[in-house]
Motif scaffolding. Sequence first.
Motif, short mmCIF file in Angstrom:
data_model
loop_
_atom_site.label_atom_id
_atom_site.label_comp_id
_atom_site.label_asym_id
_atom_site.label_seq_id
_atom_site.Cartn_x
_atom_site.Cartn_y
_atom_site.Cartn_z
N ALA A 59 43.83 40.05 32.97
CA ALA A 59 43.49 41.42 33.37
C ALA A 59 44.36 41.92 34.51
O ALA A 59 44.65 43.11 34.61
CB ALA A 59 42.02 41.49 33.76
N LEU A 60 44.84 41.01 35.38
CA LEU A 60 45.63 41.41 36.55
C LEU A 60 47.13 41.42 36.28
O LEU A 60 47.90 41.82 37.17
CB LEU A 60 45.34 40.47 37.72
CG LEU A 60 43.92 40.51 38.29
CD1 LEU A 60 43.76 39.43 39.35
CD2 LEU A 60 43.62 41.88 38.88
N ARG A 62 49.16 43.24 34.54
CA ARG A 62 49.89 44.50 34.50
C ARG A 62 50.16 45.04 35.90
O ARG A 62 51.23 45.56 36.18
CB ARG A 62 49.11 45.54 33.70
CG ARG A 62 48.91 45.16 32.24
CD ARG A 62 48.06 46.16 31.48
NE ARG A 62 48.73 47.44 31.35
CZ ARG A 62 48.37 48.55 31.98
NH1 ARG A 62 47.32 48.53 32.78
NH2 ARG A 62 49.02 49.68 31.80
N GLY A 63 49.19 44.90 36.79
CA GLY A 63 49.37 45.42 38.14
C GLY A 63 50.02 44.45 39.09
O GLY A 63 50.74 44.86 40.02
N LEU A 64 49.78 43.16 38.91
CA LEU A 64 50.32 42.13 39.80
C LEU A 64 51.05 41.08 38.98
O LEU A 64 50.63 39.92 38.89
CB LEU A 64 49.19 41.48 40.61
CG LEU A 64 48.31 42.44 41.43
CD1 LEU A 64 47.12 41.69 42.00
CD2 LEU A 64 49.12 43.10 42.54
N PRO A 65 52.15 41.42 38.35
CA PRO A 65 52.82 40.46 37.45
C PRO A 65 53.40 39.26 38.18
O PRO A 65 53.35 38.14 37.66
CB PRO A 65 53.92 41.31 36.79
CG PRO A 65 54.17 42.43 37.75
CD PRO A 65 52.86 42.72 38.40
N GLY A 66 53.95 39.46 39.39
CA GLY A 66 54.54 38.34 40.12
C GLY A 66 53.52 37.30 40.53
O GLY A 66 53.65 36.09 40.20
N PRO A 67 52.47 37.67 41.30
CA PRO A 67 51.46 36.67 41.67
C PRO A 67 50.78 36.00 40.47
O PRO A 67 50.50 34.80 40.50
CB PRO A 67 50.45 37.49 42.50
CG PRO A 67 51.25 38.63 43.04
CD PRO A 67 52.24 38.95 41.98
#
Length: 525
Positions: A59-60, A62-67
């Motif tokens: 779920a995360l 798309r917004g936080l691809p690096g972490p």
Amino acid sequence: MRMRAWIGRAFPGPWRWKLAVREVLGGLLVCGLAALFQAGDSGGWPSGLVVGACAVLFALRRGLPGPVLVVSAAGVGGPAGFLPVLVVAGYSAGRRISRPWRTPAVLGLGFLATVGVGLLQNGRDHFPLPVLLGLCVAGYLLTGVLPAVVGRYRAQRVALLDSLRERNTQLLRERVMIARQARLRERHRIAQDMHDSLGHQLALIAVHTGALEVDRTLGEQQREAVAVLRQAATGAMRELREVVGLLREDTATAPGGVDAIDRLAETSRAAGARIELRHLGTPRPLPAPTGHAAYRIAQEGLTNAHKHAPGTAIELTVRYEPDTLVVEVVNGPGGDGTAAVSGGQGLTGLRERARLLGGMVHSGPLPDGGFRLAGMLPYTAEGARAALPDDEELALLAGELVEPEKRRRSPAVGCALGALAVLGVVAAVAALGAIMFVSSLRDATVPTRLYDAVEVGQSEQSVNERLPVGSEFLTQDFRRIGPPLPEGAHCRWFAGDREGDDQDVVRFCFKDGLLVEKQHFHGKV
């Protein structure tokens, strides 16, 4: 507000229903695969915890691809259930991280996280360090780096296509502007030529006919004919001025209209023609191009009748149909009406004018020898806009492919090279791993001939000199099978070379520097 900003960053929108459905289905697929992978993992991690963590990371992404990529890579070093989410995280990182230096940095951190967690877990798996590093490199390249290369190619391709569309649209607008300027210059030149040549000649005709009209030597009938000529010359000058104004100004209203058809009929009657004018249907407002086209159809029909069938009766009908305006000119027999079709370009121009408006023009001889000209024109302004040169030219230009001035390299080339490099490294690691596995298998196997040659009571040093170096990784499961160990002895396990359904195991046990026992047995690992 800060919390809302963080939520908006973690879950970027806009959230349309298609995106929501896609995310839900993708999350279910990833969680299902994570549960399957975790079911085959014997590491003791709770499957529910791993599947829940995979759902959150998905779920995360798309917004936080690096972490998400770094955390997923660290998770792969432990439970196997993180493999599906690592693939998705790698693709999202390659597609959504725009700065060039950030993508390699994130991928490097992910690899370090995989190796670090793998080293911590190695106490359970007992992998040799080269094997562990090889598995980490090959697995991470396939499940993390390769999806990132695919995502990067997708992002670059979309950006390139958007840039090309924008540039193509800009070039189309520039070409339309250039064509419009060239057309305006040509219109002004034609208008000036018409004004200087035709205007002068028509003015002379009007002046001379005006002088003849007051000449006392002419009879009444002759004066009436001269008056008709003067009115025709005056009307021609008025239409010439309107046409010149239309050529000089794009937004000028088209000269003539349905109302002008009545004056056109009166002028023909004054010249001696027998004209019956009929208006049928309920009049309605018309766009200027449509009204002008109707006027030109009536004018062309009367001109052809006067030219090719002089003296015959003419029927001029303006009929308002439910969806079209019909202008019809019918003349009786009295000449070869077909000559009007082949004698000039008038009817051809009418057909083109009606086509641009969305209508049509029909002409042809009648069974009784007469001739009929009819035009059908739409009422809607959408059809009239087709007659404007700008719209027609833009439609033509939009169908053309604008070749770029400089050839650009496709992003597929770089991404394909990156994918080939990843696959090449994986192939090299796999080949090296195969070589190491064969070497380790050879080092962990004791032939039957060597086993029979070793005797109990020999010194530990002499026996170890004859035995291979062994492989703790391949023989660690042999400790769970076989006879009990001699008390106070330490043993070495090897694989035997005898074939069978169960594992062939060879064991040598030493105590006080001597070989106190050797065992050759079969068992299930």
